[in-house]
Motif scaffolding. Sequence first.
Motif, PDB file in Angstrom:
ATOM      1  N   PHE A  54       0.949  -1.442   0.018  1.00  0.00           N
ATOM      2  CA  PHE A  54       0.087  -0.236   0.137  1.00  0.00           C
ATOM      3  C   PHE A  54       1.188   1.570   0.181  1.00  0.00           C
ATOM      4  O   PHE A  54       0.732   2.214  -1.289  1.00  0.00           O
ATOM      5  N   TYR A  55       1.720   1.648   1.031  1.00  0.00           N
ATOM      6  CA  TYR A  55       2.895   2.560   1.199  1.00  0.00           C
ATOM      7  C   TYR A  55       3.518   2.609  -0.479  1.00  0.00           C
ATOM      8  O   TYR A  55       4.016   3.662  -0.630  1.00  0.00           O
ATOM      9  N   ALA A  56       4.171   1.733  -0.256  1.00  0.00           N
ATOM     10  CA  ALA A  56       5.057   1.844  -2.062  1.00  0.00           C
ATOM     11  C   ALA A  56       4.399   2.125  -2.737  1.00  0.00           C
ATOM     12  O   ALA A  56       4.942   3.327  -3.418  1.00  0.00           O
ATOM     13  N   ASN A  57       2.816   2.171  -3.316  1.00  0.00           N
ATOM     14  CA  ASN A  57       1.560   2.595  -4.131  1.00  0.00           C
ATOM     15  C   ASN A  57       1.748   3.862  -3.446  1.00  0.00           C
ATOM     16  O   ASN A  57       1.480   4.772  -4.505  1.00  0.00           O
ATOM     17  N   TYR A  58       1.145   3.916  -2.113  1.00  0.00           N
ATOM     18  CA  TYR A  58       0.890   5.534  -1.821  1.00  0.00           C
ATOM     19  C   TYR A  58       1.592   6.461  -2.431  1.00  0.00           C
ATOM     20  O   TYR A  58       1.149   7.655  -2.675  1.00  0.00           O
ATOM     21  N   LEU A  78       4.727  -5.395  -9.972  1.00  0.00           N
ATOM     22  CA  LEU A  78       4.379  -7.418  -9.918  1.00  0.00           C
ATOM     23  C   LEU A  78       5.626  -7.793  -9.175  1.00  0.00           C
ATOM     24  O   LEU A  78       5.609  -8.951  -9.110  1.00  0.00           O
ATOM     25  N   THR A  79       6.786  -7.057  -9.593  1.00  0.00           N
ATOM     26  CA  THR A  79       7.949  -7.410  -8.935  1.00  0.00           C
ATOM     27  C   THR A  79       7.934  -7.503  -7.481  1.00  0.00           C
ATOM     28  O   THR A  79       8.134  -8.387  -7.040  1.00  0.00           O
ATOM     29  N   LEU A  80       7.253  -6.036  -6.830  1.00  0.00           N
ATOM     30  CA  LEU A  80       7.260  -5.843  -5.653  1.00  0.00           C
ATOM     31  C   LEU A  80       6.240  -7.272  -5.049  1.00  0.00           C
ATOM     32  O   LEU A  80       6.663  -7.613  -3.919  1.00  0.00           O
ATOM     33  N   ILE A  85       5.450 -12.320  -1.972  1.00  0.00           N
ATOM     34  CA  ILE A  85       4.821 -13.383  -1.605  1.00  0.00           C
ATOM     35  C   ILE A  85       5.739 -14.573  -1.735  1.00  0.00           C
ATOM     36  O   ILE A  85       6.399 -15.720  -0.792  1.00  0.00           O
ATOM     37  N   PHE A  86       6.951 -14.083  -2.402  1.00  0.00           N
ATOM     38  CA  PHE A  86       8.236 -15.312  -2.133  1.00  0.00           C
ATOM     39  C   PHE A  86       8.606 -14.918  -0.371  1.00  0.00           C
ATOM     40  O   PHE A  86       8.927 -16.027   0.005  1.00  0.00           O
ATOM     41  N   TYR A 120      -3.248  -8.617  -2.674  1.00  0.00           N
ATOM     42  CA  TYR A 120      -1.812  -7.952  -2.804  1.00  0.00           C
ATOM     43  C   TYR A 120      -2.561  -6.700  -3.974  1.00  0.00           C
ATOM     44  O   TYR A 120      -1.662  -5.522  -3.837  1.00  0.00           O
ATOM     45  N   MET A 121      -2.996  -7.142  -4.841  1.00  0.00           N
ATOM     46  CA  MET A 121      -3.614  -6.000  -5.292  1.00  0.00           C
ATOM     47  C   MET A 121      -4.687  -5.061  -5.311  1.00  0.00           C
ATOM     48  O   MET A 121      -5.090  -4.191  -5.755  1.00  0.00           O
TER      49      MET A 121
END
Length: 341
Positions: A54-58, A78-80, A85-86, A120-121
């Motif tokens: 959220f905060y990486a995008n926000y 997608l990379t993040l 998840i990994f 995560y979306m």
Amino acid sequence: MVNLKNKNVEISLHFLIWLVLFFLPAAFSVGSDADWKDLFRHFWLQLIFLAVVFYANYLYLVKYVYDDKKIWFFVANLTLILSLIFFKNQISEWLEPRRHNPGGRRPPTGLFYFIDTLIYMIPVAFSIAINAGKKIQKAEEMKIEADNIKLQSELQHLKYQLQPHFFFNSLNNIYSLIDFAPEKAKQSIHSLSKLMRHLLYKTDVEKINLSEEIEFLNKYIELMSLRLTDNTKVFINFPKAIPEMKIAPLLFISIVENAFKHGISATQHSDIHFKMEIADHEINFTASNSNFPKTDTDKSGSGIGVENLKKRLNLLYPEKHEFHSHLNNGMYIAEIKIITD
């Protein structure tokens, strides 16, 4: 100061939301066999990574959307998400290794990645929606600010337009006195200087005391009355006790000027009446005068006063004023009603 306050409110709101989200799993697990390790692995770890997305995008990645770099936005997310998840799976495996079960069937790993990616979306969508809302709000605030600047500029223009008009009419009045009443002309110049002082120092504000505006009107009426003959009678009915009220300056002067301009005849009897009534937050001002319309060749005054007044009332008191003018038995009557705050 306002922006700092809004920022503090925003931070407090985010903190409260995440605090509730982290508290709920613990609240629902009361009385069960789940320990803190299970809560962390099944709930809190997921919430931490959701917060990261959220905060990486926000705070950063959503800028790519508005900078027309949507491919970079998709690739970065997608990379993040796949990386998180990994790491989540590795941490879960480290906290509780899976037991080897040769006969059992496990869902394919790709399915776990697909489901987690969909989860995560959700914070990605929320970050876009919140930023879009903030941009819309900012655009609205900028529009309001631009409208206010335009409004102030227009009001300032109307005020500057009114003052030369007032000065021009006063000079015309004094000019007519010079030949046959030089002493009155001198007195008029002295009175005009007082009025101009009011225009210079009292009108460059949004609002003034109603008592000051009434005092200005009285001085102007006194100035205009110096040139009158016995054929013209001026009647003033202003309140003696004036309440503490604020009003925009120079609202009534235009119709007072108009009364003197069109209410005087060199040969016929004429009356001019000015009346003001105050009730609660309402001001009623009436000017009535004998009607002697000017001819097209009469250039005394520019005729902009009343139109200027109408524009100022619309800008200063939208839906809180009334202006009417009409003829009644040879008398021209102009009425203003203003509802103050």
